[in-house]
Design a protein around this motif. Sequence first.
Motif, short mmCIF file in Angstrom:
data_model
loop_
_atom_site.label_atom_id
_atom_site.label_comp_id
_atom_site.label_asym_id
_atom_site.label_seq_id
_atom_site.Cartn_x
_atom_site.Cartn_y
_atom_site.Cartn_z
N LEU B 225 -5.56 -2.60 12.27
CA LEU B 225 -6.47 -1.63 11.65
C LEU B 225 -7.55 -1.17 12.62
O LEU B 225 -7.89 0.02 12.68
N SER B 226 -8.10 -2.11 13.37
CA SER B 226 -9.18 -1.71 14.27
C SER B 226 -8.66 -0.80 15.37
O SER B 226 -9.35 0.10 15.84
N ALA B 227 -7.41 -1.03 15.79
CA ALA B 227 -6.84 -0.19 16.84
C ALA B 227 -6.65 1.24 16.33
O ALA B 227 -7.02 2.20 17.00
N VAL B 228 -6.08 1.38 15.12
CA VAL B 228 -5.87 2.74 14.63
C VAL B 228 -7.19 3.37 14.18
O VAL B 228 -7.28 4.59 14.06
N GLY B 229 -8.19 2.53 13.99
CA GLY B 229 -9.50 3.07 13.63
C GLY B 229 -10.31 3.51 14.83
O GLY B 229 -11.41 4.05 14.68
N SER B 230 -9.81 3.21 16.03
CA SER B 230 -10.58 3.61 17.21
C SER B 230 -9.75 4.45 18.19
O SER B 230 -10.29 5.32 18.87
N GLY B 231 -8.45 4.20 18.25
CA GLY B 231 -7.59 4.93 19.20
C GLY B 231 -7.76 6.45 19.11
O GLY B 231 -8.00 7.11 20.13
N PRO B 232 -7.64 7.03 17.91
CA PRO B 232 -7.76 8.50 17.82
C PRO B 232 -9.10 9.04 18.34
O PRO B 232 -9.13 10.05 19.05
N VAL B 233 -10.22 8.37 18.03
CA VAL B 233 -11.49 8.91 18.54
C VAL B 233 -11.61 8.70 20.04
O VAL B 233 -12.28 9.48 20.73
N THR B 268 -12.92 2.72 8.15
CA THR B 268 -13.54 2.30 6.89
C THR B 268 -12.71 1.19 6.24
O THR B 268 -13.25 0.18 5.79
N VAL B 269 -11.40 1.40 6.22
CA VAL B 269 -10.53 0.36 5.65
C VAL B 269 -10.71 -0.93 6.45
O VAL B 269 -10.86 -2.03 5.91
N TYR B 270 -10.72 -0.77 7.78
CA TYR B 270 -10.88 -1.94 8.65
C TYR B 270 -12.19 -2.66 8.36
O TYR B 270 -12.21 -3.88 8.21
N LEU B 311 -20.52 -5.39 13.84
CA LEU B 311 -20.23 -5.10 12.43
C LEU B 311 -20.97 -3.88 11.90
O LEU B 311 -20.38 -3.06 11.20
N PHE B 312 -22.25 -3.79 12.22
CA PHE B 312 -23.03 -2.72 11.58
C PHE B 312 -23.25 -1.51 12.47
O PHE B 312 -22.80 -0.41 12.14
N ILE B 313 -23.92 -1.72 13.62
CA ILE B 313 -24.23 -0.55 14.45
C ILE B 313 -22.94 0.11 14.95
O ILE B 313 -22.83 1.33 14.99
N CYS B 314 -21.96 -0.71 15.32
CA CYS B 314 -20.74 -0.12 15.87
C CYS B 314 -19.57 -0.19 14.88
O CYS B 314 -18.42 0.02 15.26
N GLY B 315 -19.85 -0.51 13.65
CA GLY B 315 -18.78 -0.59 12.65
C GLY B 315 -19.08 0.26 11.43
O GLY B 315 -18.53 1.35 11.24
N VAL B 316 -19.98 -0.25 10.62
CA VAL B 316 -20.29 0.44 9.36
C VAL B 316 -20.86 1.83 9.63
O VAL B 316 -20.44 2.82 9.02
N ILE B 317 -21.79 1.91 10.57
CA ILE B 317 -22.44 3.22 10.82
C ILE B 317 -21.44 4.28 11.29
O ILE B 317 -21.34 5.34 10.67
N PRO B 318 -20.65 4.02 12.35
CA PRO B 318 -19.67 5.07 12.72
C PRO B 318 -18.66 5.34 11.62
O PRO B 318 -18.20 6.48 11.47
N ALA B 319 -18.31 4.33 10.84
CA ALA B 319 -17.36 4.56 9.74
C ALA B 319 -17.95 5.58 8.77
O ALA B 319 -17.28 6.54 8.37
N ILE B 320 -19.21 5.37 8.41
CA ILE B 320 -19.86 6.32 7.48
C ILE B 320 -19.95 7.70 8.13
O ILE B 320 -19.66 8.72 7.50
N MET B 321 -20.34 7.71 9.40
CA MET B 321 -20.48 9.00 10.09
C MET B 321 -19.16 9.76 10.12
O MET B 321 -19.11 10.98 9.92
N LEU B 322 -18.07 9.02 10.37
CA LEU B 322 -16.79 9.70 10.53
C LEU B 322 -16.17 10.14 9.21
O LEU B 322 -15.40 11.11 9.17
N ILE B 323 -16.50 9.45 8.13
CA ILE B 323 -15.89 9.91 6.86
C ILE B 323 -16.76 10.93 6.15
O ILE B 323 -16.35 11.50 5.14
N THR B 324 -17.97 11.15 6.66
CA THR B 324 -18.82 12.16 6.03
C THR B 324 -18.60 13.51 6.72
O THR B 324 -18.96 13.66 7.89
N PRO B 325 -17.99 14.48 6.03
CA PRO B 325 -17.66 15.75 6.69
C PRO B 325 -18.86 16.42 7.37
O PRO B 325 -18.74 16.91 8.49
#
Lengths: 267, 410
Positions: B225-233, B268-270, B311-325
């Motif tokens: 999950l983490s790989a597919v959550g970062s590879g595309p970006v 986000t799933v990750y 977990l937070f600065i490099c996980g939750v925050i970018p996840a929120i940023m990327l799913i918010t159009p």
Amino acid sequence: MSGHATKEFKVRWGMVIDVDKCTGCGACMVACQVENNIAPATPEMDAWAGVTHDASNKLRTLTWMLVYEINNKKAFPEYEAAYMPRPCMQCASPACVPVCPVVATDKNEEGGIVSQVYPRCIGCRYCMAACPYHARYFNWFDPTWPTGMDKGLSPSTSVRPRGVVEKCNFCHTRFQQAKDKARQDGGDPNNLPDGAYVTACAEVCPTGAIVFGDLNNPEHKVHALAHSKYAFRLLEKLGLGPQVYYYSKREWVHRLGDNYLPNEKKA
Amino acid sequence: MDSKLFPEGIERCSLGKFLAWLAFISLGLAWGAYAAGIIFWKGIGVTGLDNYFGFGLWITFDLAVIALGAGAFFTGFLKYILKIDQLKNIINLTVIVGFICYSGAMLVLTLDIGQPIRAWFGYWHPNVHSMLTEVIFCITCYCLVLVIEYLPLILEQKQLNKIPFLHHLAHQMHVHMALFAGIGTFLSTFHQGSLGGMYGVLFGRPYAFREGFFIWPWTFFLFVLSAVGSGPVFTVLVCTFMEKLTGRKLVDFKVKALMGKIAGTMLTVYMFFKLLDTWAWAVDVLPRMGLTFDQMFWGTVYGKWMLWTELFICGVIPAIMLITPAIRNRPALLYLAGILDCLGIVINRYVFTVQTIALPVMPFDKWYVYVPNWAEWAPSVMIIAYGFLVMSLSYRYLPVFPQEKALNAK
Ligand code: SF4
Ligand code: SF4
């Protein structure tokens, strides 16, 4: 805790090390070194290549048997120290065996000794990452002996090349010799009497702190010692099932041996 | 001078400038090649690794580039299997990035093992119980798949494509690309997972050990999950970096934002599972081993700050940023989220490799600090330089970006 099956064998060679007897003299370390043709760390310098092989770097030496110093973390006069010699634990459920990609290490019938096939090892060091006892050692450099010392090498043990992992194998050549002798004398090589096969460290220990034998055989001294209430194993909770037992009458030694939390009751 | 070799209707810098750039890259290559020579000759005793740290910078580097190279298989999967057509504008780039990451990782691995000549033993004497065996099989096979995916692009080079045989070969390969994309997806999922599984099964190492289901520890799924959550970006970042470097527009921002959306969803799933996993590890797995959460951390290099950053600065925050159009569609914010995302994955691979073995498991043992030395940095730099080289040549001579001509029309 372990996710792996524990292998059981009819004969289970093992050790009981009496921590209360061990003086930390290090004779076992030296005996092991000599018996198994372990190359000493010789200083080497190739400044142009950035190579400085510092003989004092203990993290680069090959030390199949290592003596740890432990203490009860109290101030004088309650301060107490103890020594814990650490060979390979020949775990019943070894962390190192299932990870090796090329089956260079295996736990097989040989009295439950975890073997290491040097010509097959690719030196990936995954087994080192897996072993919590740091019992595995990598050959960082080509083995070299100071002039003259090579004449004292044992003819029965192969010298390992650079780039493979090695570890204590309970002086396996002595095991072979003991079995051969039993065959010659008309005995049963699969039922060796106590004392017919001992490791170099056990033989040399001046205080008799290291006792070696078949843990499954009631006629061997280790059998009773390992079943004593004073016996314990290092990191028992992780579930690797070591074939090396420690023996101490001191509670703090036991607790330290198995990582008990400060307020936890001993299981 | 070499303009006849350029893709149709595309401008490139002068040959002189390009050669100067290649000379610059060669410095990194030469430094790494020098180190590699010494390592093969003298052994890895020249590195900063020791008996305590059998794994170090190289393994971290390998794991990180393989995760970041995951854009190739995942984008291929989305493009060829799920038929998201827009991705055709970036698929070539993802293949090249993937190829560089995987071939580079394999190169480092041959340096990293003590007996490089025996590297093929993984096939000859495979241990079916070892996650590393699976990694060896899948990585080498997948690298071949990447070569197969990369080849048609090379054959489409203007001059080569004039040769009828090569033209048809490239065409045929394209026609069957869905099949390779499928195989690639299968192989890639497994080895990404096995790389995580490699750590999860270390039941003697409390920092990494996880339980799970069937034969796979949780880390298996977390790594996929983490790989597919970062590879595309990561591909998006590479593309943007190339745009800045060359001053040309290469891929439409809409495509980049789509990649961001894909990565964001997976991230986000990750993160959901990663947070659950961390919590379960802290309150269940560790106490059962007689250990506490606090014992897992020490000093600065192995401090808790790293976990919270991951977990937070490099996980939750970018996840929120990327799913918010609204955030994802602003270039600067998309790139920032991408950088954080990739950084988080690198930290994750670092702690799983180094912190896992730095942690003293025996109660009377102590923490050791691992510092990689030049002999480890140089080959890593060499791989990066190698990446720049492959990318520069591909960019200059191959039709990598189908949109480039239109985007740069005056
Ligand atoms: S002590 Fe370490 S090397 Fe020896 S069998 Fe156990 S896990 Fe393997
Ligand atoms: S270093 Fe050798 S014994 Fe250890 S896991 Fe790798 S191949 Fe197996």
